[in-house]
Write a protein that holds these residues in place. Sequence first.
Motif, PDB file in Angstrom:
ATOM      1  N   ALA A  33       0.860  -1.178   0.000  1.00  0.00           N
ATOM      2  CA  ALA A  33       0.000   0.000   0.000  1.00  0.00           C
ATOM      3  C   ALA A  33       0.899   1.232   0.000  1.00  0.00           C
ATOM      4  O   ALA A  33       1.885   1.289   0.725  1.00  0.00           O
ATOM      5  CB  ALA A  33      -0.897   0.004   1.227  1.00  0.00           C
ATOM      6  N   THR A  34       0.564   2.213  -0.820  1.00  0.00           N
ATOM      7  CA  THR A  34       1.412   3.397  -0.953  1.00  0.00           C
ATOM      8  C   THR A  34       0.755   4.669  -0.435  1.00  0.00           C
ATOM      9  O   THR A  34       1.443   5.652  -0.155  1.00  0.00           O
ATOM     10  CB  THR A  34       1.814   3.617  -2.415  1.00  0.00           C
ATOM     11  OG1 THR A  34       0.622   3.718  -3.222  1.00  0.00           O
ATOM     12  CG2 THR A  34       2.664   2.451  -2.920  1.00  0.00           C
ATOM     13  N   ALA A  35      -0.571   4.682  -0.321  1.00  0.00           N
ATOM     14  CA  ALA A  35      -1.253   5.880   0.156  1.00  0.00           C
ATOM     15  C   ALA A  35      -2.655   5.522   0.613  1.00  0.00           C
ATOM     16  O   ALA A  35      -3.224   4.496   0.210  1.00  0.00           O
ATOM     17  CB  ALA A  35      -1.303   6.960  -0.926  1.00  0.00           C
ATOM     18  N   LEU A  36      -3.206   6.389   1.457  1.00  0.00           N
ATOM     19  CA  LEU A  36      -4.575   6.240   1.943  1.00  0.00           C
ATOM     20  C   LEU A  36      -5.290   7.583   1.841  1.00  0.00           C
ATOM     21  O   LEU A  36      -4.770   8.602   2.311  1.00  0.00           O
ATOM     22  CB  LEU A  36      -4.586   5.759   3.400  1.00  0.00           C
ATOM     23  CG  LEU A  36      -5.929   5.778   4.127  1.00  0.00           C
ATOM     24  CD1 LEU A  36      -6.914   4.800   3.484  1.00  0.00           C
ATOM     25  CD2 LEU A  36      -5.753   5.458   5.611  1.00  0.00           C
ATOM     26  N   ASP A  37      -6.467   7.567   1.231  1.00  0.00           N
ATOM     27  CA  ASP A  37      -7.322   8.743   1.164  1.00  0.00           C
ATOM     28  C   ASP A  37      -8.553   8.451   2.013  1.00  0.00           C
ATOM     29  O   ASP A  37      -9.462   7.739   1.582  1.00  0.00           O
ATOM     30  CB  ASP A  37      -7.717   9.037  -0.289  1.00  0.00           C
ATOM     31  CG  ASP A  37      -8.466  10.357  -0.446  1.00  0.00           C
ATOM     32  OD1 ASP A  37      -9.133  10.775   0.517  1.00  0.00           O
ATOM     33  OD2 ASP A  37      -8.388  10.952  -1.529  1.00  0.00           O
ATOM     34  N   VAL A  38      -8.542   8.970   3.246  1.00  0.00           N
ATOM     35  CA  VAL A  38      -9.632   8.678   4.175  1.00  0.00           C
ATOM     36  C   VAL A  38     -10.941   9.285   3.689  1.00  0.00           C
ATOM     37  O   VAL A  38     -12.009   8.667   3.790  1.00  0.00           O
ATOM     38  CB  VAL A  38      -9.285   9.180   5.590  1.00  0.00           C
ATOM     39  CG1 VAL A  38     -10.488   9.080   6.517  1.00  0.00           C
ATOM     40  CG2 VAL A  38      -8.118   8.374   6.165  1.00  0.00           C
ATOM     41  N   ALA A  39     -10.886  10.502   3.141  1.00  0.00           N
ATOM     42  CA  ALA A  39     -12.102  11.168   2.685  1.00  0.00           C
ATOM     43  C   ALA A  39     -12.772  10.396   1.549  1.00  0.00           C
ATOM     44  O   ALA A  39     -14.003  10.220   1.532  1.00  0.00           O
ATOM     45  CB  ALA A  39     -11.781  12.594   2.239  1.00  0.00           C
ATOM     46  N   GLU A  71       4.658   5.243   6.758  1.00  0.00           N
ATOM     47  CA  GLU A  71       4.976   6.276   5.770  1.00  0.00           C
ATOM     48  C   GLU A  71       3.867   6.434   4.732  1.00  0.00           C
ATOM     49  O   GLU A  71       3.601   7.548   4.272  1.00  0.00           O
ATOM     50  CB  GLU A  71       6.303   5.941   5.065  1.00  0.00           C
ATOM     51  CG  GLU A  71       7.535   6.162   5.917  1.00  0.00           C
ATOM     52  CD  GLU A  71       7.662   5.140   7.035  1.00  0.00           C
ATOM     53  OE1 GLU A  71       8.344   5.446   8.026  1.00  0.00           O
ATOM     54  OE2 GLU A  71       7.057   4.048   6.940  1.00  0.00           O
ATOM     55  N   TRP A  72       3.243   5.354   4.367  1.00  0.00           N
ATOM     56  CA  TRP A  72       2.194   5.414   3.346  1.00  0.00           C
ATOM     57  C   TRP A  72       0.957   6.177   3.833  1.00  0.00           C
ATOM     58  O   TRP A  72       0.094   6.533   3.040  1.00  0.00           O
ATOM     59  CB  TRP A  72       1.814   3.999   2.903  1.00  0.00           C
ATOM     60  CG  TRP A  72       1.148   3.162   3.952  1.00  0.00           C
ATOM     61  CD1 TRP A  72       1.720   2.587   5.044  1.00  0.00           C
ATOM     62  CD2 TRP A  72      -0.235   2.791   3.989  1.00  0.00           C
ATOM     63  NE1 TRP A  72       0.794   1.887   5.764  1.00  0.00           N
ATOM     64  CE2 TRP A  72      -0.415   1.979   5.144  1.00  0.00           C
ATOM     65  CE3 TRP A  72      -1.329   3.043   3.166  1.00  0.00           C
ATOM     66  CZ2 TRP A  72      -1.653   1.441   5.492  1.00  0.00           C
ATOM     67  CZ3 TRP A  72      -2.570   2.498   3.509  1.00  0.00           C
ATOM     68  CH2 TRP A  72      -2.712   1.716   4.663  1.00  0.00           C
ATOM     69  N   LEU A  73       0.915   6.470   5.126  1.00  0.00           N
ATOM     70  CA  LEU A  73      -0.214   7.196   5.710  1.00  0.00           C
ATOM     71  C   LEU A  73       0.081   8.683   5.893  1.00  0.00           C
ATOM     72  O   LEU A  73      -0.715   9.409   6.500  1.00  0.00           O
ATOM     73  CB  LEU A  73      -0.575   6.585   7.066  1.00  0.00           C
ATOM     74  CG  LEU A  73      -0.925   5.090   7.045  1.00  0.00           C
ATOM     75  CD1 LEU A  73      -1.041   4.560   8.471  1.00  0.00           C
ATOM     76  CD2 LEU A  73      -2.225   4.854   6.277  1.00  0.00           C
TER      77      LEU A  73
END
Length: 391
Positions: free
Chosen positions: A80-86, A235-237
């Motif tokens: 996983a490289t990123a998280l978009d919570v919205a 880091e991805w967060l």
Amino acid sequence: MTRIVVVGASAAGLAAAETLRREGYTGTLTLVGDEPHLPYDRPPLSKQVLAAEWEPDRIALRTPADLSGLDLDLRLGVAATALDVAAQEVWLADGAQVSYDGLIIATGVRPRRLPGEGAHVLRTLDDALTLRERLGPGRKLVVVGAGFLGAEAAAVAWRLGAEVTLLEPAPVPLAHAVGATVGQVLAQAHVDHGVNLRTGVSVTEVTDEGVRLRTGEEVEADEVLVAIGSLPNTEWLADSGLSVGDGVVCDEYCEAAKNVYAAGDVARWYNPLFGTSMRIEHRTNAAEQGMAAARNLLNSRARKAFSPVPYFWSDQYDMKIQAYGYLRGHDEVAVVDGDWGERRFVAAYRTGDRLTGALAVGMPPKAIRVWRQAIVAGASWQEAVHGATTV
């Protein structure tokens, strides 16, 4: 919820996935893991796998048939490289964007490293297999860091016939975690077995010949293992909006944001039993927290605080070490059974006026279980260790 994503395919992530199915979740369940291997158990890596007593198939957490029965959308070998919570999306290294209604973060930790090239670390199956190929009679191994991982690896390497040097910056190994007296007892076991234990020395870099100390001295080695602790994989967060501070910061339910939970080595949560925030890197906690996070995600109206008594174990030479509770930051240690000198004892730990931990070396499991029960009951120090010898 139509899709739940679990990021991290080790003990915590797998426990979460299994619990979701067991609790009746029938929607899409995506399990993401950055390693190509099916979920496997990590504690044997520094023990049975490194010693070549077990082969990789023996540490599989579940068979392929078991995993198939979970009906997973399994994404292995992709981080996983990123998280978009919205937007409720997880971005993966292969370019995929996976939407979710519920998310469990179980991305674990990675080893700290030293400057220089060629040193081993010991976190993955591939790490263990690579190192064990390099060990054997007469090989010189330097282990940097005399914590539990470094101590276990040193003990295995000694048993395989390697010449082992164990380097530790603290005056007493593990004193910060288990106290100076217990640390000295465990350290003496290495000395008694012929390991060259050097304390109070700082390693600045790995070199072609071994390692270099802060004093400029070089310690020669055929192989170097760096075991100086770990960092949570967060880091991805970075741009997710989640609170990150030595782990994913959670409440007592393991929730980091609405419908976002964390479990295992990466989770820093408030444990109401001890009244403090903690992040625990132990196998038992990973599985228990994965189950707790899954249940709380599914049952938002009937959530239960995750308030375990942490447990860990370690095998070194002929010593079986077991501990319950939260030992860090303790104020006092007392011998409550056995004898230090024989490396066969139970030690109890005080924080404030309360019993908060117990550690056993060379004792049967029943000798320490009673102390776990006392910790759960919130026993005072006086009633728990009346008549014991403090150190």
